[in-house]
Design a protein around this motif. Structure first.
Motif, PDB file in Angstrom:
ATOM      1  N   ILE A 125       2.920   5.991  10.111  1.00  0.00           N
ATOM      2  CA  ILE A 125       3.202   7.275   9.459  1.00  0.00           C
ATOM      3  C   ILE A 125       3.258   7.103   7.946  1.00  0.00           C
ATOM      4  O   ILE A 125       2.662   7.887   7.183  1.00  0.00           O
ATOM      5  N   MET A 126       3.955   6.070   7.490  1.00  0.00           N
ATOM      6  CA  MET A 126       4.116   5.861   6.054  1.00  0.00           C
ATOM      7  C   MET A 126       2.776   5.543   5.382  1.00  0.00           C
ATOM      8  O   MET A 126       2.487   6.048   4.285  1.00  0.00           O
ATOM      9  N   VAL A 127       1.953   4.710   6.032  1.00  0.00           N
ATOM     10  CA  VAL A 127       0.640   4.392   5.464  1.00  0.00           C
ATOM     11  C   VAL A 127      -0.224   5.646   5.404  1.00  0.00           C
ATOM     12  O   VAL A 127      -0.907   5.904   4.401  1.00  0.00           O
ATOM     13  N   ALA A 128      -0.209   6.448   6.470  1.00  0.00           N
ATOM     14  CA  ALA A 128      -1.034   7.662   6.507  1.00  0.00           C
ATOM     15  C   ALA A 128      -0.611   8.647   5.419  1.00  0.00           C
ATOM     16  O   ALA A 128      -1.460   9.213   4.706  1.00  0.00           O
ATOM     17  N   VAL A 129       0.694   8.848   5.278  1.00  0.00           N
ATOM     18  CA  VAL A 129       1.190   9.782   4.260  1.00  0.00           C
ATOM     19  C   VAL A 129       0.863   9.276   2.860  1.00  0.00           C
ATOM     20  O   VAL A 129       0.379  10.033   2.004  1.00  0.00           O
TER      21      VAL A 129
ATOM     22  N   GLN B 286      -5.594   1.136  -5.918  1.00  0.00           N
ATOM     23  CA  GLN B 286      -6.174   1.416  -7.228  1.00  0.00           C
ATOM     24  C   GLN B 286      -5.615   2.707  -7.814  1.00  0.00           C
ATOM     25  O   GLN B 286      -5.393   2.803  -9.023  1.00  0.00           O
ATOM     26  N   ALA B 287      -5.380   3.709  -6.960  1.00  0.00           N
ATOM     27  CA  ALA B 287      -4.837   4.981  -7.450  1.00  0.00           C
ATOM     28  C   ALA B 287      -3.413   4.833  -7.950  1.00  0.00           C
ATOM     29  O   ALA B 287      -3.015   5.468  -8.934  1.00  0.00           O
ATOM     30  N   GLY B 288      -2.635   3.954  -7.287  1.00  0.00           N
ATOM     31  CA  GLY B 288      -1.229   3.828  -7.650  1.00  0.00           C
ATOM     32  C   GLY B 288      -0.926   2.737  -8.649  1.00  0.00           C
ATOM     33  O   GLY B 288      -0.060   2.888  -9.509  1.00  0.00           O
ATOM     34  N   ARG B 289      -1.680   1.588  -8.551  1.00  0.00           N
ATOM     35  CA  ARG B 289      -1.341   0.446  -9.371  1.00  0.00           C
ATOM     36  C   ARG B 289      -2.475  -0.054 -10.247  1.00  0.00           C
ATOM     37  O   ARG B 289      -2.281  -0.902 -11.107  1.00  0.00           O
ATOM     38  N   GLY B 290      -3.719   0.404  -9.987  1.00  0.00           N
ATOM     39  CA  GLY B 290      -4.857  -0.087 -10.748  1.00  0.00           C
ATOM     40  C   GLY B 290      -5.328  -1.433 -10.234  1.00  0.00           C
ATOM     41  O   GLY B 290      -4.843  -1.953  -9.240  1.00  0.00           O
ATOM     42  N   GLY B 291      -6.301  -2.019 -10.917  1.00  0.00           N
ATOM     43  CA  GLY B 291      -6.824  -3.321 -10.499  1.00  0.00           C
ATOM     44  C   GLY B 291      -7.826  -3.186  -9.368  1.00  0.00           C
ATOM     45  O   GLY B 291      -8.214  -2.086  -8.972  1.00  0.00           O
TER      46      GLY B 291
ATOM     47  N   VAL C 270       0.838  -1.207   0.000  1.00  0.00           N
ATOM     48  CA  VAL C 270       0.000   0.000   0.000  1.00  0.00           C
ATOM     49  C   VAL C 270       0.868   1.251   0.000  1.00  0.00           C
ATOM     50  O   VAL C 270       0.591   2.215  -0.734  1.00  0.00           O
ATOM     51  N   ILE C 271       1.921   1.249   0.798  1.00  0.00           N
ATOM     52  CA  ILE C 271       2.830   2.400   0.831  1.00  0.00           C
ATOM     53  C   ILE C 271       3.469   2.614  -0.536  1.00  0.00           C
ATOM     54  O   ILE C 271       3.549   3.742  -1.040  1.00  0.00           O
ATOM     55  N   TRP C 272       3.914   1.523  -1.158  1.00  0.00           N
ATOM     56  CA  TRP C 272       4.510   1.604  -2.500  1.00  0.00           C
ATOM     57  C   TRP C 272       3.510   2.176  -3.501  1.00  0.00           C
ATOM     58  O   TRP C 272       3.846   3.069  -4.288  1.00  0.00           O
ATOM     59  N   ALA C 273       2.277   1.682  -3.447  1.00  0.00           N
ATOM     60  CA  ALA C 273       1.254   2.169  -4.371  1.00  0.00           C
ATOM     61  C   ALA C 273       0.937   3.638  -4.116  1.00  0.00           C
ATOM     62  O   ALA C 273       0.783   4.429  -5.060  1.00  0.00           O
ATOM     63  N   GLY C 274       0.851   4.019  -2.853  1.00  0.00           N
ATOM     64  CA  GLY C 274       0.515   5.397  -2.527  1.00  0.00           C
ATOM     65  C   GLY C 274       1.560   6.382  -2.999  1.00  0.00           C
ATOM     66  O   GLY C 274       1.235   7.465  -3.507  1.00  0.00           O
ATOM     67  N   PHE C 275       2.829   6.015  -2.860  1.00  0.00           N
ATOM     68  CA  PHE C 275       3.895   6.928  -3.267  1.00  0.00           C
ATOM     69  C   PHE C 275       4.154   6.895  -4.772  1.00  0.00           C
ATOM     70  O   PHE C 275       4.849   7.771  -5.297  1.00  0.00           O
TER      71      PHE C 275
END
Length: 215
Positions: free
Chosen positions: A120-124, A147-152, A49-54
């Protein structure tokens, strides 16, 4: 689990509760090893999730944050308190730990550091990837981040959430049974719970009572 298998939720609750209680009765090492595996799965999911968010495009809310929403901050503080109070549970295992005087302080501080950084990382990553208004009405905010970062569809996050729930349940059965075991030493009314299995070294009666209460 009900969403994946379509089985009646009552039977799933009973089966999962009985299995986790049986593991807790079988042994402390086996229980906490399973908790560790569940935790690694959970952390892996949050890492994704952190990877996708960033990696998602930055939303306008991130660049121009609105005034603080104090009600939301208050609710978040309550949630954080609930999440972090679990670190007290670590000391309940002191009698079953080698060199507790050095091991437990390290365990508590390391767990606090890892969990705080993860929160912190998940929230950001979340507020960076998804507009605040969309987050406010969503029951699956981490799926939106994926979905915003990786789709699917991000359905795999639901499976990881199952492990997160099992993790918490098993940990609390193990920890609360130790509290009951300790109270049995101090209170004659609860003395029946101050007995451990000669074969497995676990407080069987206390564990079964806590497991039944959880179910």
């Amino acid at each position: 689990l009900n969403a994946f298998w379509g089985t009646d939720a009552t039977w799933l609750i009973l089966a999962v509760g009985l299995i986790l209680t049986a593991v807790a009765v079988y042994g402390a090492l086996e229980s906490l090893a399973l908790v560790a595996i569940f935790t690694l799965i959970e952390l892996a999911g949050l890492g994704l999730v952190i990877w996708a968010g960033f990696s998602a495009p930055v939303v306008a809310d991130w660049q121009a944050p609105p005034p603080p929403h104090w009600e939301g901050i208050g609710l978040a503080a309550v949630l954080a308190f609930f999440a972090f109070i679990g670190f007290e549970d670590i000391v309940n295992m002191a009698e079953e730990v080698e060199r507790p005087q050095s091991t437990l302080p390290k365990a508590i501080l390391m767990a606090l550091a890892i969990t705080t950084l993860t929160y912190i990382m998940v929230a950001v990553a979340t507020v960076r990837a998804v507009p605040a208004g969309v987050l406010a009405v969503s029951e699956t905010p981490l799926v939106l981040v994926w979905q915003a970062g990786r789709g699917g569809t991000g359905n795999f996050l639901s499976a990881i959430a199952v492990f997160a729930a099992l993790n918490g349940v098993l940990a609390q059965i193990v920890m609360a049974s130790r509290v009951l075991y300790g109270l049995g030493r101090r209170s004659p009314a609860l003395a029946v719970f101050h007995h451990a299995s000669a074969a497995r070294g676990t407080p069987v009666l206390a564990t079964c009572l806590i497991g039944g209460a959880v179910i």
